[in-house]
Design a protein around this motif. Sequence first.
Motif, short mmCIF file in Angstrom:
data_model
loop_
_atom_site.label_atom_id
_atom_site.label_comp_id
_atom_site.label_asym_id
_atom_site.label_seq_id
_atom_site.Cartn_x
_atom_site.Cartn_y
_atom_site.Cartn_z
N GLN A 16 0.76 -1.21 -0.08
CA GLN A 16 0.00 -0.13 -0.10
C GLN A 16 0.85 1.25 -0.05
OE1 GLN A 16 -1.41 1.03 3.84
NE2 GLN A 16 -3.57 1.61 2.95
N ILE A 18 0.97 5.26 0.68
CA ILE A 18 0.22 6.55 1.06
C ILE A 18 1.10 7.72 0.73
CG2 ILE A 18 -0.78 7.49 3.04
CD1 ILE A 18 -0.87 4.42 4.38
N ASN A 25 -4.50 15.93 -6.06
CA ASN A 25 -5.31 14.60 -5.55
C ASN A 25 -4.34 13.49 -5.30
OD1 ASN A 25 -7.01 12.07 -5.09
ND2 ASN A 25 -8.56 13.07 -6.41
N ASN A 26 -4.40 12.84 -4.01
CA ASN A 26 -3.12 11.60 -3.92
C ASN A 26 -3.94 10.57 -4.44
OD1 ASN A 26 -5.24 11.52 -1.99
ND2 ASN A 26 -3.99 10.24 -0.66
N PHE A 27 -5.08 10.33 -4.83
CA PHE A 27 -5.78 9.23 -5.60
C PHE A 27 -5.01 8.94 -7.07
CE2 PHE A 27 -8.94 9.87 -2.30
CZ PHE A 27 -8.98 8.55 -1.52
N GLU A 28 -4.71 10.31 -7.70
CA GLU A 28 -4.20 10.19 -8.86
C GLU A 28 -2.71 9.67 -8.89
OE1 GLU A 28 -4.50 14.50 -10.34
OE2 GLU A 28 -6.61 14.28 -10.70
N VAL A 30 -1.65 7.56 -6.49
CA VAL A 30 -1.86 6.20 -6.24
C VAL A 30 -2.15 5.35 -7.52
CG1 VAL A 30 -3.20 4.40 -5.18
CG2 VAL A 30 -2.30 6.48 -3.90
N ASP A 31 -2.92 5.93 -8.49
CA ASP A 31 -3.26 5.53 -9.90
C ASP A 31 -1.99 5.29 -10.49
OD1 ASP A 31 -5.91 5.21 -9.22
OD2 ASP A 31 -6.51 6.81 -10.36
N CYS A 71 5.34 7.51 -6.94
CA CYS A 71 4.85 8.48 -6.45
C CYS A 71 5.65 9.94 -5.96
CB CYS A 71 4.36 7.92 -4.92
SG CYS A 71 3.09 6.56 -4.98
#
Length: 116
Positions: A16, A18, A25-28, A30-31, A71
């Motif tokens: 994972q 983080i 956006n941190n989700f971008e 993560v993608d 990341c």
Amino acid sequence: MAKTKQAGNEVFVAFQVIPRVREGNNFEIVDKAIEVVKQAGVPFQVGAMETTMKGDLDQLLDIAKHAQQVCLDNGAVEVITNIKIHNKTPDATDTFCTYDRGVTPANHMFVDNGST
């Protein structure tokens, strides 16, 4: 300490990332880490909290390290990476915690990704 490796010893590595970002956006991000796994050519499963891969331990750890670096390369100012490793001996096939008992709701989603 010398490395020892059993022939054909596949492991599961779940990780994972983080990322912490100042903007965006941190989700971008993560993608982008997930894309590293997709491009690696190993069987994998993306879950809500982690991505699980199957294969050679050293290769899978390298993939996780690369995902963490991606990341940082894409704007994260820091990244926490949690890693879990499941390894077993041939004697473990009759124990409680094996993953090779066939297709179940828990393992049917692995993407083969052309590695076999």
